[in-house]
Design a protein around this motif. Structure first.
Motif, short mmCIF file in Angstrom:
data_model
loop_
_atom_site.label_atom_id
_atom_site.label_comp_id
_atom_site.label_asym_id
_atom_site.label_seq_id
_atom_site.Cartn_x
_atom_site.Cartn_y
_atom_site.Cartn_z
N ASN A 135 15.32 74.05 16.27
CA ASN A 135 15.92 72.97 15.48
C ASN A 135 15.21 71.64 15.74
OD1 ASN A 135 17.78 72.11 13.55
ND2 ASN A 135 19.22 71.38 15.10
N LYS A 136 13.88 71.69 15.65
CA LYS A 136 13.07 70.54 16.02
C LYS A 136 13.05 69.45 14.96
CE LYS A 136 10.36 68.36 18.72
NZ LYS A 136 10.68 67.98 20.11
N GLY A 137 13.30 69.80 13.72
CA GLY A 137 13.29 68.78 12.69
C GLY A 137 11.91 68.23 12.40
N ALA A 138 10.89 69.07 12.53
CA ALA A 138 9.51 68.64 12.28
C ALA A 138 8.89 69.61 11.28
CB ALA A 138 8.71 68.64 13.58
N ILE A 139 8.78 69.16 10.05
CA ILE A 139 8.27 70.01 8.97
C ILE A 139 6.91 69.48 8.53
CG2 ILE A 139 8.68 70.84 6.63
CD1 ILE A 139 11.70 70.50 7.19
N PHE A 140 5.90 70.33 8.61
CA PHE A 140 4.54 69.94 8.22
C PHE A 140 3.78 71.17 7.80
CE2 PHE A 140 5.08 70.05 12.87
CZ PHE A 140 4.34 71.18 13.18
N SER A 141 2.64 70.96 7.19
CA SER A 141 1.87 72.08 6.64
C SER A 141 1.09 72.85 7.70
CB SER A 141 0.90 71.56 5.57
OG SER A 141 0.02 70.59 6.13
N GLY A 142 0.74 72.21 8.80
CA GLY A 142 -0.05 72.87 9.82
C GLY A 142 -0.66 71.87 10.78
N PRO A 143 -1.49 72.33 11.70
CA PRO A 143 -2.07 71.44 12.71
C PRO A 143 -2.94 70.34 12.12
CG PRO A 143 -3.17 73.58 12.73
CD PRO A 143 -1.95 73.73 11.87
N GLU A 144 -3.59 70.61 11.00
CA GLU A 144 -4.43 69.58 10.40
C GLU A 144 -3.61 68.34 10.05
OE1 GLU A 144 -4.18 72.70 9.33
OE2 GLU A 144 -6.16 73.57 8.87
N GLU A 145 -2.42 68.56 9.49
CA GLU A 145 -1.56 67.43 9.12
C GLU A 145 -1.08 66.69 10.36
OE1 GLU A 145 2.47 66.31 6.57
OE2 GLU A 145 1.85 68.42 6.74
N VAL A 146 -0.68 67.43 11.39
CA VAL A 146 -0.21 66.79 12.61
C VAL A 146 -1.32 65.94 13.24
CG1 VAL A 146 0.72 67.17 14.92
CG2 VAL A 146 1.45 68.65 13.04
N SER A 147 -2.54 66.46 13.24
CA SER A 147 -3.66 65.76 13.89
C SER A 147 -4.04 64.47 13.16
CB SER A 147 -4.88 66.69 13.99
OG SER A 147 -5.39 67.00 12.70
N LYS A 148 -3.59 64.30 11.93
CA LYS A 148 -3.85 63.04 11.22
C LYS A 148 -3.06 61.89 11.84
CE LYS A 148 -4.76 65.22 6.72
NZ LYS A 148 -4.25 65.39 5.32
N TYR A 149 -1.97 62.23 12.53
CA TYR A 149 -1.11 61.21 13.10
C TYR A 149 -1.19 61.16 14.63
CZ TYR A 149 1.03 61.45 8.46
OH TYR A 149 1.24 61.44 7.10
N PHE A 150 -1.26 62.33 15.28
CA PHE A 150 -1.14 62.41 16.72
C PHE A 150 -2.41 63.01 17.34
CE2 PHE A 150 3.17 62.50 15.08
CZ PHE A 150 3.81 61.57 15.89
N ASN A 151 -2.89 62.37 18.41
CA ASN A 151 -4.05 62.93 19.11
C ASN A 151 -3.66 63.73 20.34
OD1 ASN A 151 -3.20 60.55 20.32
ND2 ASN A 151 -5.12 59.47 19.92
N SER A 152 -2.35 63.86 20.58
CA SER A 152 -1.86 64.68 21.68
C SER A 152 -0.57 65.34 21.25
CB SER A 152 -1.62 63.81 22.92
OG SER A 152 -1.16 64.60 24.00
N ILE A 153 -0.40 66.61 21.63
CA ILE A 153 0.84 67.31 21.32
C ILE A 153 1.39 67.98 22.58
CG2 ILE A 153 0.33 67.74 18.89
CD1 ILE A 153 -0.42 70.66 19.76
N CYS A 154 2.68 68.24 22.55
CA CYS A 154 3.34 68.99 23.62
C CYS A 154 3.80 70.33 23.06
CB CYS A 154 4.55 68.22 24.14
SG CYS A 154 4.14 66.62 24.86
N LEU A 155 3.48 71.39 23.78
CA LEU A 155 3.90 72.73 23.42
C LEU A 155 4.90 73.26 24.44
CD1 LEU A 155 0.42 74.30 22.51
CD2 LEU A 155 2.15 73.44 20.91
#
Length: 230
Positions: A135-155
């Motif tokens: 239930n993260k509430g984070a909807i996106f198309s894939g890693p490419e979209e996320v990387s446009k905004y964030f240069n670091s992620i937590c898994l």
């Protein structure tokens, strides 16, 4: 609750755990971290000011975390952080933000006037598990979209229902698309979600080599950065 520490392995930096208003999302099924917040802004500001007094500028790098996103910190606290940055010669800042705030990141860049590494808790790129289980509430198309905004992620690794294939894909995307990453082993808390010890052991056997990557940090315990508590 320990609120100041030094990260002395990779990406050496000081780290502070501050108090903020409630997380804008507050609905992640695995998280009870949000209990460390308060609507008493004045009390938050006072506590945070005391924590920030510990900053020395030793590594010229600072990470600021709280029980949600940096945008939920009091404005007075943000000002106090900025003052610490300039008085202690901080040259790099690490901040956390929920995906919801992705279009506001430049507000922080313009305010602090130092390079910022923005971290986002993606947890997994498996959309079903991320949004329907966690239930993260984070909807996106894939890693490419996320990387446009964030240069670091937590898994996140090691929650019952997660699979090896999910983790393999997550690590592949992390290494391909992101400058930095933090991989957290799930530790059971007050939520109903259970830890998958076998999956964590499998990860340890197959991915411990990532500890040799300067840009990847693995938290085998959720207090490995030296802040937090029970």
């Amino acid at each position: 609750m320990i609120r100041y520490s030094l990260v002395e392995d990779k990406n050496q930096r000081e780290i502070v755990l501050l108090k903020a208003s409630p997380c804008i999302w507050s609905r992640c099924s695995f998280c009870d971290y949000i209990h460390d917040n308060s609507e008493d802004t004045a009390a938050n500001v006072r506590l945070n000011k005391e924590v920030l007094e510990n900053i020395t500028g030793k590594y010229r790098s600072l990470e600021v975390i709280n029980s949600g996103s940096c945008f939920e910190l009091p404005k007075d606290t943000l000002t106090d952080v900025k003052e610490a940055i300039f008085s202690k010669g901080i040259e790099k800042l690490f901040l956390e933000s929920h995906w919801i705030y992705r279009n506001r990141l430049n507000e922080m860049r313009e305010f602090f006037e130092v390079p910022i590494i923005f971290k986002c808790g993606i947890e997994t790129f498996d959309d079903n598990f991320r949004n329907n289980v966690l239930n993260k509430g984070a909807i996106f198309s894939g890693p490419e979209e996320v990387s446009k905004y964030f240069n670091s992620i937590c898994l996140m690794v090691g929650i019952k229902g997660q699979t090896k294939d999910m983790i393999k894909k997550d690590i592949e995307y992390l290494l391909k698309y992101f400058q930095y990453g933090c991989i957290n082993m799930y530790v059971e808390n007050t939520t109903p979600l259970k830890r998958d010890a076998e999956l964590i052991q499998w990860f340890r056997e197959n991915y411990s080599f990532l500890e040799h990557n300067d840009n990847i940090e693995i938290l085998w315990n959720n207090t490995d950065f030296g802040v937090g508590g029970e």
